[in-house]
Motif scaffolding. Structure first.
Motif, short mmCIF file in Angstrom:
data_model
loop_
_atom_site.label_atom_id
_atom_site.label_comp_id
_atom_site.label_asym_id
_atom_site.label_seq_id
_atom_site.Cartn_x
_atom_site.Cartn_y
_atom_site.Cartn_z
N LYS A 163 0.83 -1.21 0.00
CA LYS A 163 0.00 0.00 0.00
C LYS A 163 0.87 1.26 0.00
O LYS A 163 1.96 1.27 0.57
CB LYS A 163 -0.91 0.01 1.24
N THR A 311 -18.72 6.33 0.81
CA THR A 311 -18.09 5.38 -0.10
C THR A 311 -18.50 5.71 -1.53
O THR A 311 -19.61 6.19 -1.77
CB THR A 311 -18.45 3.92 0.21
N PHE A 323 -8.37 4.78 0.55
CA PHE A 323 -8.92 4.87 1.90
C PHE A 323 -8.45 6.20 2.47
O PHE A 323 -7.27 6.40 2.72
CB PHE A 323 -8.42 3.70 2.75
N LYS A 345 -13.18 4.83 0.10
CA LYS A 345 -13.84 4.87 1.41
C LYS A 345 -13.28 6.05 2.17
O LYS A 345 -12.05 6.23 2.25
CB LYS A 345 -13.59 3.57 2.19
N TYR A 352 -11.78 5.86 13.38
CA TYR A 352 -10.72 4.97 12.94
C TYR A 352 -10.22 4.13 14.11
O TYR A 352 -10.01 4.62 15.22
CB TYR A 352 -9.56 5.79 12.37
N ASP A 356 -6.89 -0.41 11.01
CA ASP A 356 -7.88 -0.41 9.93
C ASP A 356 -7.25 -0.22 8.57
O ASP A 356 -7.66 -0.84 7.58
CB ASP A 356 -8.93 0.67 10.17
N ALA A 357 -6.27 0.67 8.48
CA ALA A 357 -5.64 0.94 7.18
C ALA A 357 -4.90 -0.29 6.68
O ALA A 357 -4.96 -0.63 5.49
CB ALA A 357 -4.69 2.13 7.30
N SER A 359 -5.44 -3.42 7.41
CA SER A 359 -6.33 -4.54 7.10
C SER A 359 -7.30 -4.25 5.97
O SER A 359 -8.01 -5.14 5.52
CB SER A 359 -7.12 -4.94 8.35
N SER A 360 -7.34 -2.99 5.51
CA SER A 360 -8.28 -2.63 4.45
C SER A 360 -7.82 -3.18 3.10
O SER A 360 -6.67 -3.58 2.93
CB SER A 360 -8.42 -1.12 4.35
N ASP A 361 -8.75 -3.20 2.14
CA ASP A 361 -8.42 -3.63 0.79
C ASP A 361 -7.84 -2.50 -0.07
O ASP A 361 -7.51 -2.72 -1.23
CB ASP A 361 -9.67 -4.19 0.10
N ALA A 362 -7.75 -1.31 0.50
CA ALA A 362 -7.32 -0.14 -0.27
C ALA A 362 -5.85 -0.24 -0.67
O ALA A 362 -5.02 -0.78 0.07
CB ALA A 362 -7.56 1.13 0.53
N ILE A 365 -3.51 4.80 1.00
CA ILE A 365 -3.99 5.31 2.28
C ILE A 365 -3.59 6.78 2.38
O ILE A 365 -2.41 7.12 2.26
CB ILE A 365 -3.37 4.54 3.48
#
Length: 382
Positions: A163, A311, A323, A345, A352, A356-357, A359-362, A365
């Protein structure tokens, strides 16, 4: 000493420096009339007329008496009476207007009355923008080292997960429109907290920082007929957000047209948090707001719109997903930023949860934090 006495015509005078008995009685009657009269007037005119709650906050509730809370009860009762005095809002508005128009001063210590109708934020508990402006709240070397180390570790963990990371810092309003600040504040300090942090991160870390002050100042000159921040609000408007997002896109190898190619369509005035703090929205929030166009939004569609969560998805935007975590400045830029990505998102940083960042799919970031909130980086966990 000269003595004043009551005359046969009923005039009330003073003798030996004291009110006569009749004068004292009349003052007492007038005092109680001023306290009591609003209540029958409220009953006649109705609650909607008497109570508008201009302060836009939760009013104190009627306290319940108990022996366990007897020490707090008087203060709670006083707060309730103060908040629910009939016509309180009308009196607050009148006081604000007297201060603004008559004395050219602010009835609220959190608001600075600037030149040409411009208002500026002055709340110490909200990052102390004036201390930022004057360079009175500089980071220590230890704080810079701590913040830099934390951000670099965050960047490295995201990089390991494939990422990208960018820190976006919108400048405070008074830094971009310092010419409208009262003369007593002078020019913005050359050495400030935001300058310290951006210089440190660029020199000592690999964190990508986007601080669009120069671009905003250039845009202000390129489009003199349009403002980039709201006159009666502390935030940047859609045009200012566009400039900031365009600079962010440069960090991510994306493009947006120059600001002077953007189209603006006027709408009714909207947000005005500083005018609201003065209870003078109708008086001071008179500049039209606007929507912007003239750039490729790649078929942008908003899927979710909630208080702290937006979103989006596009038809043919960049294949990466975004994200965006940020404060209130994220709102105006959300759709503009989302137009560049396949999916986006956007959340408020207070919602937050650390991790979260990661583990996100983005794929990208972005952490947005306005200049006055930079002190929060000392405590934030990513």
């Amino acid at each position: 000493m000269m003595k004043y006495k009551a005359t046969d015509t009923g005039k009330l005078n003073i003798e030996n420096g004291r009110f006569s008995a009749a004068a004292r009685i009349l003052l007492i009657v007038l005092f109680f009339a001023m306290i009591c009269l609003p209540y029958p007037l409220k009953a006649l005119l109705g609650d909607d007329v008497a109570d508008a709650n201009l302060e836009k906050r939760a009013l104190a509730k009627m306290p319940v008496f108990s022996w366990e809370t007897i020490e707090d009860y008087p203060g709670q009762l006083e707060a309730y009476v103060n908040d629910h005095l009939p016509f309180r809002d009308a009196l607050i508005r009148a006081n604000s207007r007297i201060n603004y128009y008559g004395l050219h001063t602010s009835a609220n210590r959190d608001v600075i009355i600037g030149k040409d109708g411009w208002l500026f934020y002055n709340r110490v508990s909200a990052g102390d923008p004036i201390a930022n402006y004057k360079g009175m709240d500089l980071f220590t070397e230890e704080e810079l080292h701590s913040i830099g180390g934390k951000l670099e570790a965050f960047r490295e963990s995201l990089l390991d997960a494939g990422k990208e990371f960018v820190l976006l810092i919108p400048p405070n309003k008074e830094r971009i429109y310092s010419e409208y600040m009262p003369d007593r504040y002078g020019e913005p300090a050359r050495q400030s907290r935001v300058m310290q942090l951006t210089d440190y991160l660029r020199t000592n870390t690999n964190v990508r920082v986007c601080y669009p002050e120069e671009a905003l100042l250039e845009a202000k000159n390129a489009i003199p007929g349009r403002d980039l921040y709201y006159k009666a609000d502390t935030h940047w408007n859609f045009l200012g957000a566009y400039v900031g997002t365009r600079e962010l896109f440069k960090e991510l190898n994306l493009t947006l047209p120059p600001v002077d190619e953007v189209t603006c369509t006027d709408t009714d005035p909207t947000i005005s948090d500083l005018a609201d703090l003065l209870n003078m929205r109708e008086d001071l929030n008179t500049v039209p707001d606007f929507t912007i166009g003239g750039y490729n939004d790649h078929g942008l569609h908003q899927d979710v719109s909630e208080d702290t969560l937006f979103t989006y998805h596009t038809k043919d935007g960049d294949p990466r997903s975004l994200f965006l975590i940020g404060d209130s400045f994220r709102v105006s830029m959300s759709a503009i930023a989302a137009s560049g990505f396949s999916a986006t998102k956007v959340i408020h940083y207070e919602t937050y949860t650390p991790g979260d960042a990661l583990s996100s799919d983005a794929d990208v970031i972005v952490w947005e934090i306005v200049e006055r909130n930079l002190g929060d980086l000392r405590e934030l966990a990513f």
